[in-house]
Motif scaffolding. Structure first.
Motif, PDB file in Angstrom:
ATOM      1  N   ARG A  42       9.241 -19.008  -0.808  1.00 26.43           N
ATOM      2  CA  ARG A  42       8.271 -18.518  -1.788  1.00 26.43           C
ATOM      3  C   ARG A  42       7.584 -17.277  -1.250  1.00 26.43           C
ATOM      4  N   LYS A  43       6.811 -16.651  -2.112  1.00 26.04           N
ATOM      5  CA  LYS A  43       6.164 -15.387  -1.772  1.00 26.04           C
ATOM      6  C   LYS A  43       5.311 -15.502  -0.503  1.00 26.04           C
ATOM      7  N   ALA A  44       4.517 -16.535  -0.399  1.00 27.59           N
ATOM      8  CA  ALA A  44       3.642 -16.691   0.772  1.00 27.59           C
ATOM      9  C   ALA A  44       4.471 -16.798   2.057  1.00 27.59           C
ATOM     10  N   MET A  45       5.575 -17.528   2.003  1.00 25.86           N
ATOM     11  CA  MET A  45       6.427 -17.668   3.185  1.00 25.86           C
ATOM     12  C   MET A  45       7.117 -16.353   3.509  1.00 25.86           C
ATOM     13  N   ARG A  46       7.581 -15.633   2.492  1.00 24.23           N
ATOM     14  CA  ARG A  46       8.196 -14.321   2.736  1.00 24.23           C
ATOM     15  C   ARG A  46       7.194 -13.391   3.409  1.00 24.23           C
ATOM     16  N   GLU A  47       5.960 -13.408   2.954  1.00 23.92           N
ATOM     17  CA  GLU A  47       4.926 -12.563   3.562  1.00 23.92           C
ATOM     18  C   GLU A  47       4.649 -12.984   4.995  1.00 23.92           C
ATOM     19  N   ARG A  48       4.649 -14.282   5.254  1.00 20.81           N
ATOM     20  CA  ARG A  48       4.429 -14.792   6.612  1.00 20.81           C
ATOM     21  C   ARG A  48       5.559 -14.358   7.551  1.00 20.81           C
ATOM     22  N   ILE A  49       6.793 -14.450   7.064  1.00 24.08           N
ATOM     23  CA  ILE A  49       7.959 -14.044   7.850  1.00 24.08           C
ATOM     24  C   ILE A  49       7.892 -12.548   8.149  1.00 24.08           C
ATOM     25  N   GLU A  50       7.612 -11.750   7.121  1.00 24.74           N
ATOM     26  CA  GLU A  50       7.530 -10.302   7.308  1.00 24.74           C
ATOM     27  C   GLU A  50       6.397  -9.931   8.256  1.00 24.74           C
ATOM     28  N   HIS A  51       5.266 -10.614   8.129  1.00 29.94           N
ATOM     29  CA  HIS A  51       4.139 -10.349   9.024  1.00 29.94           C
ATOM     30  C   HIS A  51       4.532 -10.648  10.472  1.00 29.94           C
ATOM     31  N   PHE A  52       5.201 -11.781  10.683  1.00 27.91           N
ATOM     32  CA  PHE A  52       5.632 -12.139  12.034  1.00 27.91           C
ATOM     33  C   PHE A  52       6.546 -11.068  12.615  1.00 27.91           C
ATOM     34  N   MET A  53       7.550 -10.646  11.838  1.00 29.37           N
ATOM     35  CA  MET A  53       8.502  -9.652  12.342  1.00 29.37           C
ATOM     36  C   MET A  53       7.798  -8.331  12.646  1.00 29.37           C
ATOM     37  N   ASN A  54       6.909  -7.897  11.776  1.00 30.23           N
ATOM     38  CA  ASN A  54       6.181  -6.650  12.010  1.00 30.23           C
ATOM     39  C   ASN A  54       5.304  -6.747  13.254  1.00 30.23           C
ATOM     40  N   ARG A  55       4.596  -7.862  13.394  1.00 30.99           N
ATOM     41  CA  ARG A  55       3.728  -8.057  14.561  1.00 30.99           C
ATOM     42  C   ARG A  55       4.560  -8.119  15.844  1.00 30.99           C
ATOM     43  N   TYR A  56       5.667  -8.844  15.809  1.00 33.40           N
ATOM     44  CA  TYR A  56       6.531  -8.981  16.984  1.00 33.40           C
ATOM     45  C   TYR A  56       7.070  -7.618  17.410  1.00 33.40           C
ATOM     46  N   GLU A  57       7.563  -6.854  16.455  1.00 36.82           N
ATOM     47  CA  GLU A  57       8.103  -5.533  16.793  1.00 36.82           C
ATOM     48  C   GLU A  57       7.003  -4.591  17.262  1.00 36.82           C
ATOM     49  N   GLY A  58       5.819  -4.702  16.686  1.00 42.72           N
ATOM     50  CA  GLY A  58       4.700  -3.882  17.127  1.00 42.72           C
ATOM     51  C   GLY A  58       4.299  -4.192  18.557  1.00 42.72           C
ATOM     52  N   GLU A  59       4.279  -5.475  18.898  1.00 39.18           N
ATOM     53  CA  GLU A  59       3.943  -5.877  20.263  1.00 39.18           C
ATOM     54  C   GLU A  59       5.010  -5.421  21.241  1.00 39.18           C
ATOM     55  N   ARG A  60       6.271  -5.507  20.842  1.00 39.13           N
ATOM     56  CA  ARG A  60       7.364  -5.066  21.719  1.00 39.13           C
ATOM     57  C   ARG A  60       7.294  -3.561  21.941  1.00 39.13           C
ATOM     58  N   THR A  61       7.008  -2.815  20.890  1.00 38.70           N
ATOM     59  CA  THR A  61       6.903  -1.363  20.997  1.00 38.70           C
ATOM     60  C   THR A  61       5.747  -0.994  21.916  1.00 38.70           C
ATOM     61  N   HIS A  62       4.633  -1.704  21.730  1.00 35.42           N
ATOM     62  CA  HIS A  62       3.458  -1.444  22.561  1.00 35.42           C
ATOM     63  C   HIS A  62       3.746  -1.769  24.030  1.00 35.42           C
ATOM     64  N   ALA A  63       4.436  -2.887  24.269  1.00 38.20           N
ATOM     65  CA  ALA A  63       4.769  -3.288  25.639  1.00 38.20           C
ATOM     66  C   ALA A  63       5.741  -2.286  26.278  1.00 38.20           C
ATOM     67  N   ASP A  64       6.687  -1.754  25.495  1.00 36.10           N
ATOM     68  CA  ASP A  64       7.640  -0.791  26.020  1.00 36.10           C
ATOM     69  C   ASP A  64       6.981   0.539  26.372  1.00 36.10           C
ATOM     70  N   ALA A  65       5.870   0.850  25.720  1.00 38.81           N
ATOM     71  CA  ALA A  65       5.178   2.111  25.949  1.00 38.81           C
ATOM     72  C   ALA A  65       4.374   2.086  27.244  1.00 38.81           C
ATOM     73  N   ARG A  66       4.146   0.916  27.770  1.00 36.54           N
ATOM     74  CA  ARG A  66       3.335   0.807  29.000  1.00 36.54           C
ATOM     75  C   ARG A  66       4.040   1.332  30.204  1.00 36.54           C
TER      76      ARG A  66
END
Length: 66
Positions: A42-66
């Motif tokens: 459902r929409k709420a789950m799709r948003e949760r999944i997308e949020h997780f992926m965006n947050r995960y990739e953002g954290e990985r990008t931030h960690a790689d920049a260190r």
């Protein structure tokens, strides 16, 4: 692009097991298997999944920049 296709690409890009993704994204280790078998989140789950992926990739990008 479907949610499943986006998740599959994420899994390959990050070499993440499908059960780990499900646990981290939705507290459901069967999430990816269920979607592969036709489950449409459902929409709420799709948003949760997308949020997780965006947050995960953002954290990985931030960690790689260190």
């Amino acid at each position: 692009m479907t949610v499943l296709r986006t998740v599959e690409r994420f899994l390959r890009r990050h070499d993440m097991p499908r059960t780990k993704f499900g646990r981290l994204a939705a507290r459901d280790p069967r999430l990816v298997d269920d979607m592969r078998n036709g489950r449409e989140p459902r929409k709420a789950m799709r948003e949760r999944i997308e949020h997780f992926m965006n947050r995960y990739e953002g954290e990985r990008t931030h960690a790689d920049a260190r």
